[in-house]
Write an enzyme that holds these catalytic residues in place. Structure first.
Site, PDB file in Angstrom:
ATOM      1  N   LYS A  78       0.855  -1.198   0.000  1.00 46.68           N
ATOM      2  CA  LYS A  78       0.000   0.000   0.000  1.00 46.68           C
ATOM      3  C   LYS A  78       0.883   1.238   0.000  1.00 46.68           C
ATOM      4  O   LYS A  78       1.905   1.275   0.690  1.00 46.68           O
ATOM      5  CB  LYS A  78      -0.874   0.006   1.262  1.00 46.68           C
ATOM      6  CG  LYS A  78      -2.120   0.848   1.124  1.00 46.68           C
ATOM      7  CD  LYS A  78      -3.220   0.081   0.399  1.00 46.68           C
ATOM      8  CE  LYS A  78      -4.475   0.909   0.251  1.00 46.68           C
ATOM      9  NZ  LYS A  78      -5.566   0.112  -0.338  1.00 46.68           N
ATOM     10  N   GLY A 174     -23.876   4.162   3.010  1.00 47.82           N
ATOM     11  CA  GLY A 174     -22.978   4.724   2.007  1.00 47.82           C
ATOM     12  C   GLY A 174     -23.425   4.383   0.606  1.00 47.82           C
ATOM     13  O   GLY A 174     -23.455   3.214   0.214  1.00 47.82           O
ATOM     14  N   GLY A 176     -22.029   5.580  -2.322  1.00 45.02           N
ATOM     15  CA  GLY A 176     -21.032   6.117  -3.249  1.00 45.02           C
ATOM     16  C   GLY A 176     -20.882   5.201  -4.444  1.00 45.02           C
ATOM     17  O   GLY A 176     -21.831   4.525  -4.863  1.00 45.02           O
ATOM     18  N   VAL A 178     -19.450   2.325  -4.925  1.00 47.78           N
ATOM     19  CA  VAL A 178     -19.783   0.906  -4.723  1.00 47.78           C
ATOM     20  C   VAL A 178     -21.203   0.752  -4.181  1.00 47.78           C
ATOM     21  O   VAL A 178     -21.989  -0.051  -4.686  1.00 47.78           O
ATOM     22  CB  VAL A 178     -18.777   0.234  -3.755  1.00 47.78           C
ATOM     23  CG1 VAL A 178     -19.151  -1.234  -3.564  1.00 47.78           C
ATOM     24  CG2 VAL A 178     -17.353   0.346  -4.273  1.00 47.78           C
ATOM     25  N   TYR A 180     -23.919   2.565  -4.243  1.00 48.63           N
ATOM     26  CA  TYR A 180     -25.072   2.815  -5.116  1.00 48.63           C
ATOM     27  C   TYR A 180     -25.229   1.686  -6.140  1.00 48.63           C
ATOM     28  O   TYR A 180     -26.344   1.215  -6.412  1.00 48.63           O
ATOM     29  CB  TYR A 180     -24.980   4.174  -5.828  1.00 48.63           C
ATOM     30  CG  TYR A 180     -26.351   4.578  -6.321  1.00 48.63           C
ATOM     31  CD1 TYR A 180     -27.219   5.261  -5.476  1.00 48.63           C
ATOM     32  CD2 TYR A 180     -26.811   4.200  -7.578  1.00 48.63           C
ATOM     33  CE1 TYR A 180     -28.511   5.565  -5.877  1.00 48.63           C
ATOM     34  CE2 TYR A 180     -28.093   4.509  -7.994  1.00 48.63           C
ATOM     35  CZ  TYR A 180     -28.934   5.202  -7.135  1.00 48.63           C
ATOM     36  OH  TYR A 180     -30.217   5.493  -7.528  1.00 48.63           O
TER      37      TYR A 180
END
Ligand code: NAI
Length: 338
Positions: A78, A174, A176, A178, A180
């Site tokens: 990461k 949420g 957003g 993903v 939605y």
């Protein structure tokens, strides 16, 4: 520092600096045992260097587990770019790309929180070790949503002996990229949706387009499934106490606030589908870019999230441990076999 790395099993941590670009970045490489350390680059305003380092360490370890259980020949890494208030975004991402390039392919990166396809295009001008480009699979969110739906179906099968979402009540936190998409997919299959987002327009849209019921707080709502698709750390002692669902399965990374949360869910007889299995659709879509997998192979592998989730839930039940613990144990086994 070394004892921290030894405890978590990290191989390498790189601190990058470029004062002219006001760049400060960290690349944490947890494991390259299965392949290059693949994981996104996060651009975030951290409270301290310590907080940025902890985030990079935690997220890279999570990527090792996610990639291993998704069956990808990737290790886990990461990148973190610390938002220092620089106005020159391109210079920051170019500086980070130089760090990625110096690692010579040990780390391959893509979008994460705070970074965009445009940022990846900027980095691609400096280094080839970039995925998530517009010329590739593109936005990972629809793939992530597909995988989360499969994890939900596995959770339903584990608890109700039927993975059919039709008629089930699913609460989504949420809406957003993903969340939605997940809501739309579930609505198409006849699920009843209860939703919450901090942005009122997103809730209104879900109500208008999908017939969802919008509520001011979705955590304590009565539902078959609670799907966290906003931020991490949502499952702590307080929220777990308030949950009124049978299954938790969602897209958010690091949903468990701490190690105790997995056991607390178990005590409440709530089935937790581990986040790093459920949300692997995004990184699986990266195999189209990085490994040249055909798209049908990508979607077949995403659909296998159902089988992996079910196997882990079964192991956890047999061994009387939390699904999170069972998932980590399985991932570590996959990594150690190599
Ligand atoms: P996004 O930024 O597009 O959407 C997040 C949504 O959550 C926004 O609509 C925001 O208003 C809402 N939100 C934030 N805090 C909230 C709260 N307290 N209560 C209700 N709503 C809240 O992010 P995206 O891409 O949809 O990702 C969602 C989660 O899934 C994130 O945790 C992300 O790390 C994780 N994830 C995303 C992947 C992807 O392919 N985009 C892949 C793997 C994990």
């Amino acid at each position: 520092m070394f004892s921290v790395l030894e405890a978590s099993g990290h191989e390498t941590v790189v601190f990058g600096s470029d004062p002219a670009a006001r760049y400060r970045g960290i690349i944490a490489i947890h494991s390259t045992r299965l392949g290059p350390a693949v994981g996104g680059t996060r651009y975030w305003r951290y409270a301290s260097l310590q907080a940025a380092l902890e985030d990079a360490l935690r997220l890279s370890q999570g990527m090792s587990y996610k990639n291993a259980l998704a069956g990808l020949p990737f290790g886990g890494g990461k990148g973190v770019i610390i938002d220092t208030g620089s106005a020159n975004r391109a210079a920051l991402f170019e500086a980070h790309a130089r760090q990625v390039d110096r690692l010579g392919g040990l780390h391959i990166t893509a979008e994460d929180v705070g970074t965009t396809v445009a940022d990846m295009e900027t980095m691609r001008r400096i280094t080839p070790h970039i995925a998530g480009l517009s010329s590739g699979a593109g936005d990972p969110a629809p793939y992530t949503a597909r995988g989360v739906r499969r994890a939900i179906e596995a959770g339903l099968f584990h608890r109700f002996r039927s993975g059919v979402v039709e008629g089930r009540t699913i609460a989504i936190q949420g809406l957003g990229a993903v969340g939605y998409r997940l809501a739309r997919d579930l609505a198409e299959q006849g699920a009843r949706l209860i939703v919450h987002d901090l942005i009122p327009e997103r809730m209104q849209r879900a109500a208008d387009e999908l017939g969802a019921r919008a509520v001011p707080d979705v955590v304590g709502i009565t539902a078959d499934v609670f799907a966290p698709c906003a931020m991490g750390g949502v499952l702590d002692a307080n929220t777990i106490e308030r949950l009124n669902c049978t299954i938790v399965a969602g897209a958010a990374n690091n949903q468990l606030a701490d190690a105790a949360a997995g056991d607390a869910l178990m005590r409440r007889d709530i089935t937790y589908c581990p986040d790093f299995i459920a949300n692997a659709g995004g990184v699986l879509s990266g195999a189209f870019d990085i490994l040249g997998w055909p798209m049908h192979e990508v979607t077949t592998r995403i659909d296998r999230i159902y089988d992996t989730t079910l196997a882990v839930l079964h192991n956890a039940r047999e061994q009387r441990i939390s699904p999170a613990a069972a998932a980590i144990a399985l991932a570590e086994e996959v990594i150690s076999v190599g």
